[in-house]
Design a protein around this motif. Structure first.
Motif, PDB file in Angstrom:
ATOM      1  N   CYS A   6      -3.474  -2.468  -2.296  1.00 55.25           N
ATOM      2  CA  CYS A   6      -2.994  -2.274  -0.929  1.00 55.25           C
ATOM      3  C   CYS A   6      -1.550  -2.754  -0.808  1.00 55.25           C
ATOM      4  N   LEU A  15      -4.699   2.187   4.061  1.00 51.90           N
ATOM      5  CA  LEU A  15      -4.711   0.786   4.494  1.00 51.90           C
ATOM      6  C   LEU A  15      -5.928   0.496   5.366  1.00 51.90           C
ATOM      7  N   CYS A  18      -8.725  -0.006   3.051  1.00 46.87           N
ATOM      8  CA  CYS A  18      -8.649  -1.343   2.457  1.00 46.87           C
ATOM      9  C   CYS A  18      -9.256  -2.374   3.411  1.00 46.87           C
ATOM     10  N   LEU A  87      -3.287  -6.788   8.059  1.00 40.66           N
ATOM     11  CA  LEU A  87      -2.083  -6.445   7.303  1.00 40.66           C
ATOM     12  C   LEU A  87      -1.116  -7.619   7.229  1.00 40.66           C
ATOM     13  N   ILE A  92       1.590  -7.454   4.178  1.00 40.47           N
ATOM     14  CA  ILE A  92       2.110  -6.082   4.202  1.00 40.47           C
ATOM     15  C   ILE A  92       3.080  -5.886   5.358  1.00 40.47           C
TER      16      ILE A  92
END
Length: 289
Positions: A6, A15, A18, A87, A92
């Motif tokens: 990811c 995503l 994930c 995230l 991310i």
């Protein structure tokens, strides 16, 4: 999918997968219709493309299509923010693009009163709609009046959901609604049968080349009102309130209304429609000529 795969270079749909793999029991992953709508809208984008402005426009569109209250939008935002927090935890993104967006929950006293149209007013408005636009505006207006559907129901309606032999329409499951099948009048079936079936959707743009958007739907009502000088502020959603009110006043059962409107909880229907206070309903006709 292995978690180390990811990254910010992945598409949003990947995503989300994930997130669903690592955290399968969150409010976001359990809200399958909301997650599906989110993926359908943003799945092929990169995460950096989901800016505050883009997400705010999407939420505004949900408001237009479903007449969502601030409380409903705040609830949707909270669920989606679970994905963005994931995230952030994965490194991310550094912050949630939803953070600057906030919707206040209005108290019952500050909510706009529902505008209930009388049977006589409905008949008058339907006659005007048929005169104004018999093939474009009248069918969708009549569908709202007969079914109490939400705007999202009509915008998503496809021809395969209308059974002309049985005289029914089936509305699919939505973000907060159950699927349901309802009977249609001969009048509505007749006007629908005359529509050109150029695309899969029943209600299209003026050129009949693509699905009607929420903005086009709103503009259609505004143009109709402008043509006849109607200054009152009732909306498509007030037609839903009108349907529910008239159904109950005429002896209908709240549980039956729950099924007709597709509401998932009997208690929700009872709270919204079964306990109207007099001050919340404008039954006298405030509509311009």
């Amino acid at each position: 999918r292995e978690l180390e795969e990811c990254s910010e270079e992945m598409l949003v749909v990947d995503l989300v997968m994930c997130h669903a793999t690592e955290q399968p029991h969150t409010e976001f992953t359990h809200s399958k219709t909301l997650a599906a709508d989110f993926i359908e809208t943003f799945g092929q984008k990169k995460i950096h493309e989901l800016t505050t402005e883009v997400l705010r426009a999407w939420l505004d569109q949900l408001r237009i299509e479903n007449d969502y209250s601030d409380s409903s939008l705040q609830g949707i935002k909270v669920k989606i923010n679970i994905f963005f927090r994931y995230l952030i935890e994965k490194g991310i993104i550094s912050s949630s693009p939803l953070q600057p967006i906030y919707y206040e929950s209005r108290s019952e006293e500050t909510m706009k009163p529902a505008i209930i149209l009388t049977r006589e007013k409905l008949k008058e408005l339907l006659l005007l709609a048929k005169e104004y636009s018999p093939g474009y505006f009248y069918p969708l207006f009549l569908m709202f009046v007969e079914t109490g559907a939400k705007t999202r129901d009509l915008l998503a309606l496809t021809w395969d959901k209308i059974d002309f032999s049985k005289g029914t329409v089936t509305f699919s499951e939505g973000l907060a609604l159950n699927a349901r099948t309802l009977s249609l009048s001969k009048e509505l079936l007749e006007v629908l049968s005359k529509k050109r079936k150029a695309v899969e959707y029943v209600f299209t743009d003026l050129h009949e080349t693509r699905k009607m958007t929420g903005r086009q739907l709103a503009n259609a009502l505004a143009a109709y009102k402008r043509y006849y000088g109607i200054e009152s502020k009732w909306t498509y959603f007030d037609l839903r309130h009108t349907f529910a009110h008239n159904f109950l006043v005429e002896g209908g059962d709240v549980r039956d209304l729950t099924n007709i409107l597709g509401i998932r909880s009997f208690h929700t229907t009872q709270d919204i429609y079964g306990r109207y206070r007099r001050k919340q309903i404008e039954i006298s006709s405030p509509y311009g000529s």
